[in-house]
Structures are given as structure tokens and as C-alpha cells.
Design a protein around this motif. Structure first.
Motif, PDB file in Angstrom:
ATOM      1  N   ALA A  43     -16.208 -29.438   5.255  1.00 40.16           N
ATOM      2  CA  ALA A  43     -15.516 -28.945   4.066  1.00 40.16           C
ATOM      3  C   ALA A  43     -16.251 -29.357   2.799  1.00 40.16           C
ATOM      4  CB  ALA A  43     -14.084 -29.475   4.041  1.00 40.16           C
ATOM      5  N   ARG A  44     -16.773 -30.572   2.771  1.00 34.89           N
ATOM      6  CA  ARG A  44     -17.523 -31.029   1.597  1.00 34.89           C
ATOM      7  C   ARG A  44     -18.774 -30.183   1.391  1.00 34.89           C
ATOM      8  NH1 ARG A  44     -18.006 -35.668  -1.669  1.00 34.89           N
ATOM      9  NH2 ARG A  44     -20.151 -36.290  -2.164  1.00 34.89           N
ATOM     10  N   ALA A  45     -19.451 -29.853   2.471  1.00 32.76           N
ATOM     11  CA  ALA A  45     -20.635 -29.001   2.370  1.00 32.76           C
ATOM     12  C   ALA A  45     -20.265 -27.620   1.841  1.00 32.76           C
ATOM     13  CB  ALA A  45     -21.312 -28.890   3.729  1.00 32.76           C
ATOM     14  N   ILE A 241      -5.996 -27.844   6.406  1.00 38.00           N
ATOM     15  CA  ILE A 241      -6.741 -26.580   6.474  1.00 38.00           C
ATOM     16  C   ILE A 241      -8.153 -26.767   5.946  1.00 38.00           C
ATOM     17  CG2 ILE A 241      -6.849 -24.217   5.598  1.00 38.00           C
ATOM     18  CD1 ILE A 241      -3.717 -24.376   5.425  1.00 38.00           C
ATOM     19  N   GLY A 242      -8.278 -27.346   4.759  1.00 39.99           N
ATOM     20  CA  GLY A 242      -9.576 -27.644   4.179  1.00 39.99           C
ATOM     21  C   GLY A 242     -10.321 -26.418   3.686  1.00 39.99           C
ATOM     22  N   ALA A 243     -11.460 -26.668   3.065  1.00 38.56           N
ATOM     23  CA  ALA A 243     -12.301 -25.588   2.542  1.00 38.56           C
ATOM     24  C   ALA A 243     -12.746 -24.662   3.664  1.00 38.56           C
ATOM     25  CB  ALA A 243     -13.511 -26.167   1.833  1.00 38.56           C
ATOM     26  N   GLN A 244     -12.599 -23.365   3.441  1.00 35.79           N
ATOM     27  CA  GLN A 244     -13.005 -22.331   4.401  1.00 35.79           C
ATOM     28  C   GLN A 244     -12.258 -22.429   5.738  1.00 35.79           C
ATOM     29  OE1 GLN A 244     -15.619 -19.890   3.358  1.00 35.79           O
ATOM     30  NE2 GLN A 244     -14.765 -20.847   1.533  1.00 35.79           N
ATOM     31  N   GLY A 245     -11.168 -23.221   5.766  1.00 38.47           N
ATOM     32  CA  GLY A 245     -10.405 -23.390   7.003  1.00 38.47           C
ATOM     33  C   GLY A 245     -11.112 -24.230   8.036  1.00 38.47           C
ATOM     34  N   THR A 250      -8.658 -30.528   1.094  1.00 42.17           N
ATOM     35  CA  THR A 250      -8.245 -29.640   0.002  1.00 42.17           C
ATOM     36  C   THR A 250      -8.395 -28.183   0.395  1.00 42.17           C
ATOM     37  OG1 THR A 250      -8.944 -31.282  -1.653  1.00 42.17           O
ATOM     38  CG2 THR A 250      -8.559 -29.040  -2.424  1.00 42.17           C
ATOM     39  N   ALA A 251      -7.273 -27.482   0.480  1.00 39.86           N
ATOM     40  CA  ALA A 251      -7.274 -26.023   0.630  1.00 39.86           C
ATOM     41  C   ALA A 251      -6.804 -25.362  -0.658  1.00 39.86           C
ATOM     42  CB  ALA A 251      -6.380 -25.596   1.788  1.00 39.86           C
ATOM     43  N   TRP A 491      -7.863 -32.880  10.971  1.00 36.79           N
ATOM     44  CA  TRP A 491      -7.641 -33.417   9.620  1.00 36.79           C
ATOM     45  C   TRP A 491      -6.174 -33.510   9.267  1.00 36.79           C
ATOM     46  CZ3 TRP A 491     -10.559 -36.174   6.541  1.00 36.79           C
ATOM     47  CH2 TRP A 491     -11.907 -36.274   6.901  1.00 36.79           C
ATOM     48  N   ARG A 492      -5.343 -32.721   9.879  1.00 35.01           N
ATOM     49  CA  ARG A 492      -3.893 -32.893   9.672  1.00 35.01           C
ATOM     50  C   ARG A 492      -3.452 -34.248  10.214  1.00 35.01           C
ATOM     51  NH1 ARG A 492       0.528 -28.202  11.142  1.00 35.01           N
ATOM     52  NH2 ARG A 492       2.361 -29.226  10.264  1.00 35.01           N
ATOM     53  N   ARG A 493      -3.983 -34.640  11.384  1.00 36.78           N
ATOM     54  CA  ARG A 493      -3.651 -35.956  11.938  1.00 36.78           C
ATOM     55  C   ARG A 493      -4.202 -37.072  11.054  1.00 36.78           C
ATOM     56  NH1 ARG A 493      -4.972 -33.256  16.827  1.00 36.78           N
ATOM     57  NH2 ARG A 493      -7.112 -34.057  16.701  1.00 36.78           N
ATOM     58  N   ARG A 494      -5.415 -36.896  10.568  1.00 38.43           N
ATOM     59  CA  ARG A 494      -6.026 -37.936   9.713  1.00 38.43           C
ATOM     60  C   ARG A 494      -5.252 -38.130   8.421  1.00 38.43           C
ATOM     61  NH1 ARG A 494     -12.582 -37.914  10.103  1.00 38.43           N
ATOM     62  NH2 ARG A 494     -12.815 -37.101  12.214  1.00 38.43           N
ATOM     63  N   ILE A 495      -4.890 -37.016   7.785  1.00 41.15           N
ATOM     64  CA  ILE A 495      -4.146 -37.120   6.529  1.00 41.15           C
ATOM     65  C   ILE A 495      -2.784 -37.770   6.735  1.00 41.15           C
ATOM     66  CG2 ILE A 495      -3.053 -35.740   4.700  1.00 41.15           C
ATOM     67  CD1 ILE A 495      -5.402 -33.732   5.073  1.00 41.15           C
ATOM     68  N   ALA A 496      -2.171 -37.492   7.901  1.00 37.08           N
ATOM     69  CA  ALA A 496      -0.866 -38.087   8.215  1.00 37.08           C
ATOM     70  C   ALA A 496      -0.994 -39.539   8.663  1.00 37.08           C
ATOM     71  CB  ALA A 496      -0.183 -37.269   9.317  1.00 37.08           C
ATOM     72  N   GLY A 497      -2.246 -39.976   8.856  1.00 34.68           N
ATOM     73  CA  GLY A 497      -2.451 -41.361   9.279  1.00 34.68           C
ATOM     74  C   GLY A 497      -2.363 -41.583  10.751  1.00 34.68           C
TER      75      GLY A 497
END
Length: 498
Positions: A43-45, A241-245, A250-251, A491-497
Motif C-alpha cells: 500500500a505504501r508503494a 482495505i488499504g491503497a488499491q485494495g 488507509t483507504a 491488515w484488518r487483523r493487524r489494525i484490530a491488534g
């Protein structure tokens, strides 16, 4: 106060050209902040490529995105003023659009079709625009012009909730199932109230409001509407979701809101996404002349340094086999060099018709990659104009047919449907994702382009392009692993901890 017709026409011309090349400064600021905090490498790329593309487009005065958009214009005419014209104001807007799309210094891609139901014939000049006129007190003419891409427009949604139902929950659920075809990270416009047509109009207008989520988060909400926006911004981004899914933090950069009165039995809710190519401008006419637009300073864009440079495995694609592609892993970045073919909706539909009639295809797809793209016409020194990817799911119905030709893989944007992922795995093929919103950057990777079939389709013709270090992400590998499924879930799991 009189507003001459030619002031409107020329202002629309200038405004449409301006928004094709320049992101608003608030959008760049929020994109840069999203890049800084993003922890997902993919997503960062992608965000980095979008920012680099944005600066390149501004510097080169070329379109940010190959989909130069459907023109949407909101006019607010002061009732003490008069437009001096024998033509309806809609025709003045359309003439300005025609001039903008024919501008030799920066030709834009014509995407509008005259008849949406039957012939779908391209008007070749991007008219008609969608024009809304409102009469307001005072004098002068306020105009807001935006260029709305088809990928994000296709993801607009509407519902009528029961009065007690949660709008937040509906929006989050809708975003979870929306896919990445709207080309995140972007903006979500919400219109709540009125009836069906009013809610959709409110949502579209909300997208043109200044982006201020970073300021809102820094100072905290001042009212219930701001609290609502913050809650949705947080909950949507927590979906991973993130950039470009691809999966990330960040979406959405902001959630904009506009409301109106409604019937007591109804809660109309409209959701309209705006893609990474967020393009709009506001100006005012007072009879003194057409509007002028000052280009932003290039210092408005952050210096991302070498981090933003595309890196990955370099791959020669001439002579590529499915056995070669089977070595690639979902989520891996590749830099492609060699010859690719292109084709979009109209080309695929024509190929399907030829197959049904037993007519041989005009191009051999065996051992090739096909790029879903409809490029902008080139100007001097360009092999091709901005050439970003098309939403790949539109080609899903044709994918089994294409895979049967011996095609090694496809390049597009966003996810593929479950049946298509299964077909890709069954054939040992691959699907690669290019970054939507990086059209000018991608075009710099294209060294030559020639039409090899269906020239009458214009930008939808089949081209053969020579590319060098074209950056893509392996979105579906030969085993059927799909990054648009695994990335957001991770990333949903990561954001939720978790």
C-alpha cells in the motif's frame, strides 16, 4: 450584472484542462500523510506511485489519470445577474468541454457515449457534461467543475434505511463489499435526506468540499456531524482495505457529509466514492472576464526520495511461459520489460462476437500478457499518453475465453471475482495489478505503441506496447492466491491488534 456567454465557455475550457493536470493541495497533503503513516509495503508503494505521478502530471501538464472523466458542473447564478446567451447554459458548458478535450497542448480522452442503452456511440468530444443550475440571492456566477472517473462513479450506492437504522453500519458494510475498483485511497461523499435524487446530488456535491480530516483529528469534533465523519473514517480504514485494495491502513482520506430534510418514514442514504484522481476546482465569474487558474507550486508536493522508486523483480516478458509465471508469488512486485498487448471492454466484446461466428482472432494471445487500458492520445515526444489500468472485473465474463487462447496473464486494477480467480488458477495463469491513479508515471514506462487490431475503437483498440520496468503487483498467482483477499484480511487483523 451581465455574464457574457463566452466567459462561461472559456472558463469551462480552462477549468477542465486545469483539473486534468493538478490535484488540489489539500488532497496532496492528505495523501502525503497517508504515505508517511502507512506500514503495509504494498500500500505504501502504491501511494508513493500516486504522489510521484501527481507531481509528474503537474510538472508535465498532462492528465493525472487516463480516465479524464465525466465533467460535472454545478452553477450557482445570482438572481441579480443575467447570462447573455441565445443558447441554454448547458450548451455553453458543453462547448467549453469540447474546447478542453480538443486542446492540442493537452488532448484529453473522450469517454462519453451518446446513448447509454443501445448504440453506446462515443461522442468523441466528451460531451455532454452533467450540469446542475441553482438560482441564489445576489450577483455573479459561482461554478464548481469536477472530472469524475468511471471507476469511482460505478461504485456509487443508494439505499433507503428505516428511520431507526444506523447509517454508520450501512456505510461500513457497503464499503467492505465495494471492492477496490473505485481506486483508493480517496474520498467518500455521503448525502443523507431528501429523496433518491436529492440524496445522490448531495453526495456528489459533498465530494467537492475541502479535505480537512487531518485538522479534524488534531482538534477533535465540534459537533455531531464531525463526530460522525471521524467515526466513519476510523471504521472504514479499520477494514484493512488499504491503497488499491492491497491491504493497509488507509483507504479513505476523508468522509464528507451533506444532509437535507426527508420524509418521516424515510432515511435516504447515498454514497459516492471519489478516486485517487480527485479533480475539481471552484471559480467565480462577475462579468470582468474568463477565470484564470494559477498552477500550484511544485513545493506543495512532498519529496519522497528514493523510497518512492519502484523496486522489485525484473522480468523479461517476451517469450514468457505459464511455467515462468508460476514462480511469482501473490503480493510480489515485478518490473516488466518487453511487449504486451492491450484490450478493454469493447475489444473483448468484439472478440467474443468473432468467436461465436467462428472467425479467427486478429491477434495471437498465446504466451502474452494483456493490459486492460484505454490510453490518452500522445503529444510530441510521447509514445502514448497517460495509460493507467482499467477496473479488471469488467473483463471477468471474457476471461475464460481469453485464457483458452494460451494467454499467460492480465494486467488491470482492483480485484477479480471468485469464478475468475478459480479460472486463473485452473489455467496456471496470473493476474497483475498496476496502480490506478498513476497513469502518467506508467506511461513513462511505455517506449512504443502501435495499433494491431480494431483501430476503429479508438482508445479501446488493441495495441502492442513495448514497456520497460512497468511496475505491477502479483494480485492473483498461478495457484489462485489473491492479494485483494488476503491483504485486507491480514491488515484488518493487524489494525484490530489481533
Amino acid at each position: 450584472m451581465d455574464i457574457p456567454a463566452d466567459h462561461i465557455v472559456e472558463s469551462i475550457h480552462r477549468a477542465a484542462q486545469f483539473v486534468s493536470c493538478f490535484h488540489p493541495a489539500d488532497h496532496v497533503r492528505h495523501l502525503a500523510a497517508a504515505w508517511e503513516r502507512e506500514q503495509s509495503p504494498a500500500a505504501r508503494a502504491a501511494i508513493g506511485q500516486i504522489l510521484v505521478n501527481s507531481r509528474m502530471a503537474a510538472f508535465g501538464r498532462r492528465p493525472i489519470c487516463q480516465d479524464t472523466g465525466m465533467v460535472v458542473v454545478f452553477l450557482r447564478l445570482g438572481m441579480d445577474s443575467r447570462i447573455r446567451s441565445p443558447l441554454p447554459v448547458e450548451e455553453l458548458v458543453n462547448e467549453g468541454v469540447r474546447r478542453a478535450w480538443a486542446d492540442a497542448g493537452n488532448p484529453l480522452r473522450a469517454s462519453m457515449v451518446a446513448d447509454a442503452l443501445f448504440d453506446r456511440r462515443n461522442t468523441r468530444d466528451n460531451t455532454p457534461a452533467t450540469t446542475h443550475v441553482e438560482l441564489v440571492p445576489g450577483a455573479g456566477l459561482d461554478i464548481t467543475l469536477s472530472a469524475k472517473g468511471g471507476g469511482s462513479e460505478n461504485k456509487a450506492r443508494f439505499t433507503v434505511l428505516n428511520p431507526a437504522a444506523s447509517v454508520e453500519d450501512w456505510v461500513v458494510s457497503t464499503m467492505e463489499g465495494l471492492g477496490a475498483g473505485w481506486c483508493p485511497p480517496g474520498i467518500i461523499g455521503l448525502g443523507i435526506g431528501g429523496g433518491a435524487e436529492k440524496a445522490m446530488l448531495l453526495a456528489k456535491q459533498a465530494l467537492n468540499a475541502p479535505i480537512d480530516m487531518l485538522d479534524l483529528l488534531a482538534r477533535g469534533p465540534r459537533d455531531r456531524a464531525e463526530e460522525f465523519r471521524i467515526n466513519l473514517y476510523t471504521r472504514i480504514n479499520a477494514l484493512g482495505i488499504g491503497a488499491q485494495g492491497l491491504g493497509g491502513m488507509t483507504a479513505v482520506l476523508d468522509v464528507k457529509l451533506a444532509t437535507a430534510a426527508s420524509h418521516a418514514a424515510s432515511k435516504p442514504v447515498a454514497l459516492v466514492p471519489q478516486c485517487a484522481a480527485n479533480r475539481h476546482v471552484h471559480f467565480r465569474l462577475d462579468g470582468s472576464g474568463p477565470a484564470d487558474f494559477a498552477p500550484p507550486a511544485l513545493s506543495d508536493w512532498p519529496d519522497l526520495g528514493p523510497e518512492a522508486a519502484a523496486t522489485g523483480r525484473r522480468v523479461r516478458i517476451d517469450g514468457l511461459t505459464r511455467a515462468d509465471a508460476a514462480q511469482w508469488q501473490a503480493g510480489e512486485t515485478l518490473l516488466l520489460s518487453g511487449r504486451i498487448l492491450t484490450g478493454r471492454d469493447a475489444a473483448h466484446k468484439r472478440l467474443a462476437g468473432m468467436q461465436a461466428q467462428g472467425i479467427p482472432f486478429p491477434v495471437d494471445f498465446a504466451g502474452r500478457l494483456i493490459y486492460y487500458v484505454g490510453p490518452v492520445d500522445p503529444v510530441a515526444g510521447e509514445a502514448v499518453g497517460p495509460a493507467g489500468p482499467t477496473t479488471a472485473t469488467r473483463m471477468d465474463p471474457f476471461t475464460p475465453m481469453m485464457l483458452d487462447t494460451g494467454l499467460v496473464g492480465m494486467i488491470g486494477k482492483a480485484e477479480r471475482g471468485p469464478a475468475t480467480v478459480q479460472a486463473i488458477a485452473q489455467h496456471g495463469a496470473v493476474y497483475l495489478a498496476a496502480t490506478g491513479g498513476a497513469a502518467y508515471l506508467i506511461a513513462r514506462s511505455i517506449r512504443s505503441a502501435r495499433v494491431v487490431a480494431f483501430a476503429d475503437l479508438g482508445m479501446e483498440a488493441i495495441y502492442e506496447m513495448e514497456v520497460e520496468d512497468l511496475p505491477v503487483t502479483v494480485a492473483v498467482d498461478a495457484r489462485g492466491n489473491a492479494i485483494h483477499q488476503s491483504g485486507p484480511a491480514d491488515w484488518r487483523r493487524r489494525i484490530a491488534g489481533g
